[in-house]
Design an enzyme around this catalytic site. Structure first.
Site, PDB file in Angstrom:
ATOM      1  N   LYS A 168      -6.675  -1.258   9.715  1.00 18.27           N
ATOM      2  CA  LYS A 168      -7.171  -1.064   8.357  1.00 18.27           C
ATOM      3  C   LYS A 168      -5.987  -0.957   7.390  1.00 18.27           C
ATOM      4  O   LYS A 168      -5.195  -0.029   7.469  1.00 18.27           O
ATOM      5  CB  LYS A 168      -7.990   0.232   8.256  1.00 18.27           C
ATOM      6  CG  LYS A 168      -8.673   0.339   6.903  1.00 18.27           C
ATOM      7  CD  LYS A 168      -9.151   1.746   6.599  1.00 18.27           C
ATOM      8  CE  LYS A 168      -8.298   2.476   5.612  1.00 18.27           C
ATOM      9  NZ  LYS A 168      -8.165   1.885   4.282  1.00 18.27           N
TER      10      LYS A 168
ATOM     11  N   GLU B 282       3.461   8.615  10.803  1.00 14.88           N
ATOM     12  CA  GLU B 282       4.603   8.462   9.883  1.00 14.88           C
ATOM     13  C   GLU B 282       4.123   8.914   8.518  1.00 14.88           C
ATOM     14  O   GLU B 282       3.328   8.227   7.878  1.00 14.88           O
ATOM     15  CB  GLU B 282       5.063   7.003   9.838  1.00 14.88           C
ATOM     16  CG  GLU B 282       5.470   6.425  11.184  1.00 14.88           C
ATOM     17  CD  GLU B 282       6.728   7.051  11.745  1.00 14.88           C
ATOM     18  OE1 GLU B 282       7.483   7.690  10.990  1.00 14.88           O
ATOM     19  OE2 GLU B 282       6.955   6.920  12.961  1.00 14.88           O
TER      20      GLU B 282
ATOM     21  N   GLU C 257       5.717  15.943  -2.684  1.00 20.87           N
ATOM     22  CA  GLU C 257       6.031  14.519  -2.785  1.00 20.87           C
ATOM     23  C   GLU C 257       5.368  13.931  -4.033  1.00 20.87           C
ATOM     24  O   GLU C 257       4.153  14.033  -4.193  1.00 20.87           O
ATOM     25  CB  GLU C 257       5.523  13.797  -1.536  1.00 20.87           C
ATOM     26  CG  GLU C 257       5.938  12.354  -1.486  1.00 20.87           C
ATOM     27  CD  GLU C 257       5.379  11.636  -0.263  1.00 20.87           C
ATOM     28  OE1 GLU C 257       4.218  11.889   0.097  1.00 20.87           O
ATOM     29  OE2 GLU C 257       6.103  10.806   0.309  1.00 20.87           O
TER      30      GLU C 257
ATOM     31  N   CYS D  20       8.637   5.738   1.104  1.00 21.85           N
ATOM     32  CA  CYS D  20       8.721   7.067   1.729  1.00 21.85           C
ATOM     33  C   CYS D  20      10.167   7.488   1.932  1.00 21.85           C
ATOM     34  O   CYS D  20      10.454   8.667   2.081  1.00 21.85           O
ATOM     35  CB  CYS D  20       7.975   7.060   3.050  1.00 21.85           C
ATOM     36  SG  CYS D  20       8.520   5.744   4.153  1.00 21.85           S
TER      37      CYS D  20
HETATM   38  P1  NDP Z   1      -2.979   7.924   2.470  1.00 20.80           P
HETATM   39  O1  NDP Z   1      -2.733   8.939   3.519  1.00 20.80           O
HETATM   40  O2  NDP Z   1      -3.875   8.270   1.362  1.00 20.80           O
HETATM   41  O3  NDP Z   1      -3.576   6.592   3.110  1.00 20.80           O
HETATM   42  C1  NDP Z   1      -2.956   5.881   4.158  1.00 20.80           C
HETATM   43  C2  NDP Z   1      -4.007   5.069   4.869  1.00 20.80           C
HETATM   44  O4  NDP Z   1      -4.928   5.952   5.504  1.00 20.80           O
HETATM   45  C3  NDP Z   1      -4.840   4.210   3.924  1.00 20.80           C
HETATM   46  O5  NDP Z   1      -5.196   3.024   4.582  1.00 20.80           O
HETATM   47  C4  NDP Z   1      -6.049   5.088   3.692  1.00 20.80           C
HETATM   48  O6  NDP Z   1      -7.171   4.387   3.237  1.00 20.80           O
HETATM   49  C5  NDP Z   1      -6.246   5.670   5.077  1.00 20.80           C
HETATM   50  N1  NDP Z   1      -7.022   6.900   5.118  1.00 20.80           N
HETATM   51  C6  NDP Z   1      -7.330   7.754   4.104  1.00 20.80           C
HETATM   52  N2  NDP Z   1      -8.094   8.771   4.566  1.00 20.80           N
HETATM   53  C7  NDP Z   1      -8.274   8.568   5.893  1.00 20.80           C
HETATM   54  C8  NDP Z   1      -8.934   9.276   6.937  1.00 20.80           C
HETATM   55  N3  NDP Z   1      -9.610  10.402   6.707  1.00 20.80           N
HETATM   56  N4  NDP Z   1      -8.889   8.778   8.188  1.00 20.80           N
HETATM   57  C9  NDP Z   1      -8.191   7.664   8.461  1.00 20.80           C
HETATM   58  N5  NDP Z   1      -7.553   6.926   7.515  1.00 20.80           N
HETATM   59  C10 NDP Z   1      -7.582   7.381   6.252  1.00 20.80           C
HETATM   60  O7  NDP Z   1      -1.545   7.462   1.955  1.00 20.80           O
HETATM   61  P2  NDP Z   1      -1.235   6.444   0.782  1.00 20.80           P
HETATM   62  O8  NDP Z   1      -1.913   5.150   1.049  1.00 20.80           O
HETATM   63  O9  NDP Z   1      -1.460   7.135  -0.512  1.00 20.80           O
HETATM   64  O10 NDP Z   1       0.323   6.195   1.022  1.00 20.80           O
HETATM   65  C11 NDP Z   1       1.315   6.992   0.491  1.00 20.80           C
HETATM   66  C12 NDP Z   1       1.814   7.976   1.510  1.00 20.80           C
HETATM   67  O11 NDP Z   1       2.305   7.293   2.654  1.00 20.80           O
HETATM   68  C13 NDP Z   1       2.966   8.801   0.998  1.00 20.80           C
HETATM   69  O12 NDP Z   1       2.779  10.137   1.372  1.00 20.80           O
HETATM   70  C14 NDP Z   1       4.157   8.220   1.734  1.00 20.80           C
HETATM   71  O13 NDP Z   1       5.227   9.114   1.899  1.00 20.80           O
HETATM   72  C15 NDP Z   1       3.555   7.840   3.035  1.00 20.80           C
HETATM   73  N6  NDP Z   1       4.380   6.846   3.707  1.00 20.80           N
HETATM   74  C16 NDP Z   1       5.077   7.219   4.815  1.00 20.80           C
HETATM   75  C17 NDP Z   1       5.907   6.325   5.440  1.00 20.80           C
HETATM   76  C18 NDP Z   1       6.659   6.691   6.681  1.00 20.80           C
HETATM   77  O14 NDP Z   1       7.090   5.784   7.372  1.00 20.80           O
HETATM   78  N7  NDP Z   1       6.832   7.951   6.998  1.00 20.80           N
HETATM   79  C19 NDP Z   1       6.079   4.959   4.916  1.00 20.80           C
HETATM   80  C20 NDP Z   1       5.291   4.684   3.761  1.00 20.80           C
HETATM   81  C21 NDP Z   1       4.471   5.604   3.173  1.00 20.80           C
HETATM   82  P3  NDP Z   1      -7.481   4.322   1.654  1.00 20.80           P
HETATM   83  O15 NDP Z   1      -6.359   3.572   1.045  1.00 20.80           O
HETATM   84  O16 NDP Z   1      -8.755   3.626   1.568  1.00 20.80           O
HETATM   85  O17 NDP Z   1      -7.546   5.751   1.189  1.00 20.80           O
END
Ligand code: NDP
Length: 478
Positions: free
Chosen positions: A173, A248, A381, A282
């Protein structure tokens, strides 16, 4: 208007609900495509297809799986321009950035794991000449891969490629905010003849699709990149089911600049590490600590350089920052600027919407000074083009600042004293330390964070280990 479709069991299909969600272009603020509003019933079909495909996909030789991966890598490169444009339209990042970094890296992810798997080997232990122990690494089954919106295709493929090449099948997803390149990837995989059900991509909301993948009893392994709170939710759901997890998560990365650094390099690279991709990486350094002897000079010159950074049309070659990803995120970032002011911070530059005639969500690169270490602006963050800057005197002091958040993803250190570099690197509580450089990513190296920045590592052998289960076999030699 273009309609994105799910890719399930080798066929492109709408969500079972028949409903669609709006997909926005962040540069214009307009809806430009529609994405399936999928739910658990679509995930059910995808998992069923992936489960059915697993025996034959995992039975292929590694060379055969590798060949499929290399074909995808090649097609991504051939469609570089189209994919870069799509990524930019979906995410708001400059096209040149997507063309230089995101899309080549997506191709490299497939190429890297396609070739790495050919060099993997089993462990063998001769036990006192009496027994032979060997360790098989076997694929696990249906892998759930969930990725965020900031580096859409880059991070999506960073999970899918090692999962598939190891012999797993995948239900993935992408973020509902940036689904387009994942959709194009499903077309590519279809074009190059991926067997049905090997890769399934289900679009939609995290709370419906993401949670259905996480909760599914037939998905024993989850690779997730995203926010720390979502990571906690996934961990809570997965724990009683004993799923294998790689998380991550978020970061609040320190960028430590000592008096004895190469100032020009530190200045130039810090611009990039603060504001690349509108600060939505990130790994961006969002807390800048500069040693007292050069603090004023660094600050003055840094702010001057930040003011020169052009914000605007992502299609323009001379733009440094494009749009931030969504209206909600735009509001969130600016709310942190207001919070920083309330917490006693001084905005040295930026701090407001960047005016363009495009209609989308643009923010000026922002530098804030004078905040306490424990305030929310320095602890939470923000994930946008906002950095804080502060001076320090001693190594001990800056280490306490750097390590003083719940996060532990990455850190950067600037010094020309090699002994100091080693000493400080060893004491930083982060999974990654860059010294006198930033974002050099060798795909063989382990990638991931400590504390609330995550669990597990991606990259190189770490990823191939994660996506396989070791099985030890012991046989008498006589
Ligand atoms: P989210 O945690 O909101 O979403 C990440 C993914 O998880 C999306 O596809 C989201 O769908 C999905 N998701 C949301 N809720 C659920 C759930 N309950 N169960 C399973 N999946 C779910 O993060 P963001 O998309 O806002 O991304 C930004 C974040 O990602 C920042 O905190 C950043 O630091 C982190 N990040 C970390 C990295 C690393 O390597 N450590 C690299 C890049 C980013 P939907 O979009 O539909 O909500």
């Amino acid at each position: 208007m273009q309609q994105i479709l799910n890719y399930i069991n080798g066929s492109f299909q709408a969500a079972n609900s028949g409903e669609y969600l709006d997909n926005y272009n962040p540069a214009t603020g307009e809806v430009y495509s529609l994405i399936p509003d999928s739910d658990a019933t679509d995930v059910e079909l995808a998992v069923k297809a992936a489960k059915a495909a697993f025996p034959s996909w995992s039975a292929l030789t590694r060379e055969e799986r590798s060949e499929h991966m290399l074909n995808v890598s090649k097609r991504i490169t051939e469609r570089l321009d189209e994919l870069a444009e799509a990524e930019s339209t979906d995410n708001g990042k400059p096209v040149w950035l997507a063309k230089r970094v995101d899309i080549p890296r997506a191709s490299d992810n497939f190429k890297f794991f396609a070739t790495a798997i050919l060099h993997d080997s089993s462990e063998l232990h001769d036990t006192d000449g009496k027994f032979l122990n060997y360790t098989l690494r076997q694929p696990i089954g249906v892998a759930g891969c969930i990725s965020p919106w900031n580096l859409p295709l880059y991070l999506f493929t960073w999970k899918i490629a090692p999962a598939l090449v190891s012999g797993n099948t995948v239900v993935a997803k992408p973020s509902e905010i940036t689904p387009m390149t994942a959709f194009l990837l499903s077309q590519i995989c279809d074009e190059v003849g991926f067997p049905k059900g090997v890769l399934n991509i289900v679009h939609g909301l995290g709370g419906k699709v993401g949670s259905a993948i996480t909760e599914h009893v037939d998905v024993p392994i989850i690779s997730f990149t995203g926010g720390t709170e979502t990571g906690k939710t996934i961990a809570r759901i997965a724990a009683p089911m004993f799923k294998k997890l790689s998380l991550e998560l978020g970061g609040k990365n320190p960028n430590i600049i000592f008096d004895d650094c190469d100032l020009e390099n530190a200045l130039k690279t810090s611009l990039n590490s603060s504001f690349a991709n509108q600060g939505q990486i990130c790994l961006c350094g969002s807390r800048i600590y500069v040693q007292k002897g050069i603090y004023n000079e660094f600050k003055t010159r840094f702010v001057e350089l930040v003011k020169e950074m052009k914000v605007g049309d992502p299609k323009s070659a001379d733009v440094k920052l494009g749009a931030v990803v969504s209206k909600a995120h735009f509001d969130k970032i600016l709310s942190y600027v207001e919070l920083a002011k309330q917490e006693g911070g001084t905005v040295l530059c930026g701090g407001k919407e960047a005016k363009t005639d495009l209609g989308g969500w643009f923010i000026e690169p922002t530098v804030i000074e004078g905040l306490d270490e424990q305030c929310r602006t320095n602890q939470e963050e923000i994930f946008g083009p906002v950095v804080t800057i502060q001076s320090f005197e001693t190594e001990e002091e800056v280490l306490a600042y750097a390590n003083g958040t719940k996060y532990g993803l990455a850190s950067t250190v600037w010094t020309s004293d090699l002994t100091k570099a080693h000493r400080v690197a060893a004491q930083l509580h982060t999974g990654i330390v860059w010294v006198n450089c930033w974002l050099i990513r060798d795909l063989r190296t382990p990638f991931g964070g400590v504390k609330q920045s995550g669990v597990g590592r991606e990259g190189g052998w770490e990823a191939l280990r994660f996506f396989t289960e070791p099985k030890n076999v012991c046989i008498p030699l006589h």
